[in-house]
Enzyme design. Structure first.
Site, PDB file in Angstrom:
ATOM      1  N   GLY A  72     -20.991   6.461   2.567  1.00 23.91           N
ATOM      2  CA  GLY A  72     -20.119   6.850   1.462  1.00 23.91           C
ATOM      3  C   GLY A  72     -20.901   6.855   0.155  1.00 23.91           C
ATOM      4  O   GLY A  72     -21.912   6.139   0.011  1.00 23.91           O
ATOM      5  N   LYS A  81       0.859  -1.192   0.000  1.00 24.89           N
ATOM      6  CA  LYS A  81       0.000   0.000   0.000  1.00 24.89           C
ATOM      7  C   LYS A  81       0.887   1.231   0.000  1.00 24.89           C
ATOM      8  O   LYS A  81       2.009   1.198   0.511  1.00 24.89           O
ATOM      9  CB  LYS A  81      -0.872   0.018   1.250  1.00 24.89           C
ATOM     10  CG  LYS A  81      -2.117   0.859   1.091  1.00 24.89           C
ATOM     11  CD  LYS A  81      -3.161   0.103   0.296  1.00 24.89           C
ATOM     12  CE  LYS A  81      -4.465   0.815   0.188  1.00 24.89           C
ATOM     13  NZ  LYS A  81      -5.506  -0.067  -0.361  1.00 24.89           N
ATOM     14  N   GLY A 130     -18.917   7.119  -3.021  1.00 23.73           N
ATOM     15  CA  GLY A 130     -17.820   7.190  -3.989  1.00 23.73           C
ATOM     16  C   GLY A 130     -17.874   6.002  -4.934  1.00 23.73           C
ATOM     17  O   GLY A 130     -18.943   5.453  -5.219  1.00 23.73           O
ATOM     18  N   ASN A 131     -16.699   5.605  -5.407  1.00 20.81           N
ATOM     19  CA  ASN A 131     -16.623   4.529  -6.395  1.00 20.81           C
ATOM     20  C   ASN A 131     -17.272   3.237  -5.903  1.00 20.81           C
ATOM     21  O   ASN A 131     -18.116   2.657  -6.581  1.00 20.81           O
ATOM     22  CB  ASN A 131     -15.151   4.293  -6.763  1.00 20.81           C
ATOM     23  CG  ASN A 131     -14.960   3.026  -7.574  1.00 20.81           C
ATOM     24  OD1 ASN A 131     -14.688   1.970  -7.025  1.00 20.81           O
ATOM     25  ND2 ASN A 131     -15.160   3.106  -8.879  1.00 20.81           N
TER      26      ASN A 131
HETATM   27  P1  NAD Z   1     -14.003   7.401  -2.882  1.00 22.85           P
HETATM   28  O1  NAD Z   1     -13.012   8.451  -2.533  1.00 22.85           O
HETATM   29  O2  NAD Z   1     -14.453   7.228  -4.279  1.00 22.85           O
HETATM   30  O3  NAD Z   1     -15.347   7.632  -2.007  1.00 22.85           O
HETATM   31  C1  NAD Z   1     -15.335   7.776  -0.623  1.00 22.85           C
HETATM   32  C2  NAD Z   1     -16.723   8.213  -0.203  1.00 22.85           C
HETATM   33  O4  NAD Z   1     -16.790   8.258   1.224  1.00 22.85           O
HETATM   34  C3  NAD Z   1     -17.097   9.618  -0.699  1.00 22.85           C
HETATM   35  O5  NAD Z   1     -18.465   9.622  -1.041  1.00 22.85           O
HETATM   36  C4  NAD Z   1     -16.889  10.487   0.548  1.00 22.85           C
HETATM   37  O6  NAD Z   1     -17.720  11.634   0.546  1.00 22.85           O
HETATM   38  C5  NAD Z   1     -17.322   9.510   1.616  1.00 22.85           C
HETATM   39  N1  NAD Z   1     -16.844   9.827   2.948  1.00 22.85           N
HETATM   40  C6  NAD Z   1     -15.604  10.196   3.339  1.00 22.85           C
HETATM   41  N2  NAD Z   1     -15.575  10.399   4.661  1.00 22.85           N
HETATM   42  C7  NAD Z   1     -16.817  10.161   5.095  1.00 22.85           C
HETATM   43  C8  NAD Z   1     -17.432  10.188   6.377  1.00 22.85           C
HETATM   44  N3  NAD Z   1     -16.740  10.513   7.469  1.00 22.85           N
HETATM   45  N4  NAD Z   1     -18.743   9.872   6.462  1.00 22.85           N
HETATM   46  C9  NAD Z   1     -19.448   9.541   5.353  1.00 22.85           C
HETATM   47  N5  NAD Z   1     -18.928   9.484   4.131  1.00 22.85           N
HETATM   48  C10 NAD Z   1     -17.630   9.782   4.016  1.00 22.85           C
HETATM   49  O7  NAD Z   1     -13.410   6.057  -2.273  1.00 22.85           O
HETATM   50  P2  NAD Z   1     -13.731   4.565  -2.719  1.00 22.85           P
HETATM   51  O8  NAD Z   1     -12.801   4.185  -3.790  1.00 22.85           O
HETATM   52  O9  NAD Z   1     -15.193   4.402  -2.907  1.00 22.85           O
HETATM   53  O10 NAD Z   1     -13.261   3.791  -1.408  1.00 22.85           O
HETATM   54  C11 NAD Z   1     -14.070   3.695  -0.243  1.00 22.85           C
HETATM   55  C12 NAD Z   1     -13.481   2.670   0.705  1.00 22.85           C
HETATM   56  O11 NAD Z   1     -13.373   1.422   0.035  1.00 22.85           O
HETATM   57  C13 NAD Z   1     -12.074   2.960   1.230  1.00 22.85           C
HETATM   58  O12 NAD Z   1     -11.959   2.414   2.537  1.00 22.85           O
HETATM   59  C14 NAD Z   1     -11.177   2.198   0.273  1.00 22.85           C
HETATM   60  O13 NAD Z   1      -9.916   1.877   0.843  1.00 22.85           O
HETATM   61  C15 NAD Z   1     -12.021   0.964   0.087  1.00 22.85           C
HETATM   62  N6  NAD Z   1     -11.714   0.207  -1.130  1.00 22.85           N
HETATM   63  C16 NAD Z   1     -11.798   0.787  -2.358  1.00 22.85           C
HETATM   64  C17 NAD Z   1     -11.531   0.039  -3.489  1.00 22.85           C
HETATM   65  C18 NAD Z   1     -11.690   0.582  -4.870  1.00 22.85           C
HETATM   66  O14 NAD Z   1     -11.504  -0.161  -5.825  1.00 22.85           O
HETATM   67  N7  NAD Z   1     -12.062   1.845  -5.039  1.00 22.85           N
HETATM   68  C19 NAD Z   1     -11.130  -1.296  -3.365  1.00 22.85           C
HETATM   69  C20 NAD Z   1     -11.071  -1.868  -2.097  1.00 22.85           C
HETATM   70  C21 NAD Z   1     -11.362  -1.098  -0.991  1.00 22.85           C
END
Ligand code: NAD
Length: 429
Positions: A220, A108, A222-223
């Site tokens: 959340g 990481k 996001g993605n």
């Molecule tokens: P992202 O940045 O696209 O989205 C994160 C979301 O969380 C956003 O909507 C943001 O507004 C919200 N957020 C942040 N802080 C917050 C809070 N305190 N309360 C409520 N909402 C909050 O990130 P992502 O890629 O969707 O990743 C989210 C999680 O999933 C992370 O823990 C990441 O490590 C994990 N993850 C992501 C992937 C991937 O492929 N994107 C893979 C495995 C794990």
């Protein structure tokens, strides 16, 4: 974003590991090796800012274990990034690739920065600077980065371009999560969210329930969250609440609609960081609630898809008696104390490193496609992803049922045994 200063993700990852090491009666040498990353790099990245000043950003890369294959894991841009968070995440990547049975290890990276306040040019300089500091220690056969929180395909491409400029050749397998057409895999955007729902679908089968009879609340937007909601919707489920971080107010809000949120509408009023515009949401008929409300909804399924340390001793008792499944899209959302509570209440947990393994599984597919220089259609990617996730899910579920252990413990047992075995066979321990 709001951070709990007393929370240390690495201590949590180690506590989770120690618990299973005890159960497995792992020998001391293997424990000592697996409790900490094999290697870690700390770097300084000087950047000429748009205003003419020079700012130095701190960056990290941890390679927790590569006994089963090259280290693999994302790189985050976050203002509160710490080396301990990166250590924990690299360790969870080792277990994730092992539980998904991919020929990869765990790594990481991170840079302490806030892309909200950086121009594209400044972000490009951070990406290129990170590679300049770390290129000797990563590579397609050693350690393969990918996007994570607040980094995307464009960041990966800048990093790849810098690496190729330094090394003088094309190495599409250096990094995954690249844009489609530039070495990226179709289906990568969907992979983590869809993967999460493949495991939810199987868990519902196991529990004898149907998605169409369930409602869910998601932290959340996001993605991970957006694609999870997309597929859950397609299976007939209904999401009634989502939450997101509000950059202006520096706090989170939950957005509730009892009749079901409209994914398309919410997407259209969400910025690229996953922040939902609350004034527009209000206009569309959403109730705007404090961020913590996502956890307190009377739903069947909770999906934390934002950050670590979100379900803890402080709030776990607020979970409704109706909740049957907690499916962890985020990494490390549930603390060990909260785990004890979920286990006691008989809430079915789909642990993070199983539930969100779809992303790294698709990254692995991306590497395979890059290495053969032949790219698969999206259906093929998603079908292979479904197969891998479903297989991993049932292996963990079966062990949990047969050995009467909590799902997270079952996932850890499978993963740690695989990694320990690889270390042993290599003669490391
Ligand atoms: P992202 O940045 O696209 O989205 C994160 C979301 O969380 C956003 O909507 C943001 O507004 C919200 N957020 C942040 N802080 C917050 C809070 N305190 N309360 C409520 N909402 C909050 O990130 P992502 O890629 O969707 O990743 C989210 C999680 O999933 C992370 O823990 C990441 O490590 C994990 N993850 C992501 C992937 C991937 O492929 N994107 C893979 C495995 C794990």
């Amino acid at each position: 974003m709001a951070q709990d200063k007393s929370f240390n993700a690495f201590e949590m990852a180690q506590a989770q590991f120690d618990k299973i090491a005890d159960k497995l009666k792992l020998d001391q040498g293997t424990r000592d090796l697996l409790r900490i990353p094999l290697r870690e790099y700390h770097v300084s990245i000087p950047v000429h800012m748009d205003d003419g000043s020079v700012k130095v950003f701190r960056g990290f890369r941890c390679q927790h274990n590569d006994a089963r294959g090259p280290a693999k894991g994302g790189i985050r841009f976050h203002p509160h990034e710490t080396i301990d968070t990166v250590r924990a995440l690299s360790m969870w990547m080792t277990w994730k690739t092992a539980v998904a049975d991919l020929p990869l290890g765990g790594g990481k990276g991170g840079v302490i920065c806030d892309p909200h306040h950086l121009s594209n040019r400044e972000q490009e300089q951070i990406c290129r600077g990170w590679i300049r500091q770390i290129f000797k220690n990563i590579g397609p056969l050693t350690d393969v980065p990918a996007p994570d929180v607040m980094t995307r395909g464009q960041h990966m491409l800048w990093m790849l371009d810098e690496y190729e400029a330094i090394t003088g050749a094309r190495y599409p397998g250096l990094i995954t999560g690249k844009p489609v057409g530039m070495g990226g895999s179709l289906g990568r955007a969907e992979a983590t969210g869809y993967g999460l729902i493949y495991t939810v679908r199987e868990a519902l089968k196991f529990l004898g329930r149907e998605a169409k009879d369930t409602i869910a609340s998601v932290q959340g937007f996001g993605n991970v969250s957006q694609y999870a909601i997309e597929l859950y919707d397609q299976l007939g489920g209904k999401v009634i609440c989502v939450s997101s971080w509000d950059q202006n107010d520096q706090t989170s809000y939950a957005f509730r609609k009892a009749s079901g949120i409209d994914l398309k509408v919410l997407r259209s009023i969400t910025d690229r960081f996953g922040g939902i515009d609350k004034a527009k949401a209000k206009d569309h008929g959403y109730e705007i609630l404090p961020g913590s409300a996502w956890l307190e909804q009377d739903v069947d399924i909770l999906m934390p898809c934002a950050l670590e340390n979100q379900i803890s001793a402080k709030n776990v008792e607020k979970i409704s008696g109706r909740v049957a499944i907690v499916a962890e899209g985020a990494n490390g959302p549930t603390t060990p104390e909260a785990d004890n509570y979920l286990e006691k209440k008989g809430i079915y947990n789909i642990p993070d490193f199983l539930a969100n393994a779809g992303g790294v599984t698709c990254s692995y597919f991306e590497q395979v496609q890059c290495n053969t220089n032949f790219y698969w259609p999206k259906d093929e990617v998603l079908q292979k992803l479904d197969q891998k996730m479903t297989q991993a899910f049932w292996a963990v579920n079966d062990l949990a049922q047969n050995s009467k252990v909590y799902m997270r413990d079952a996932a850890y047992i499978i993963a740690i045994q695989r990694v320990a075995q690889a270390c042993k066979e290599r003669g490391w321990v």
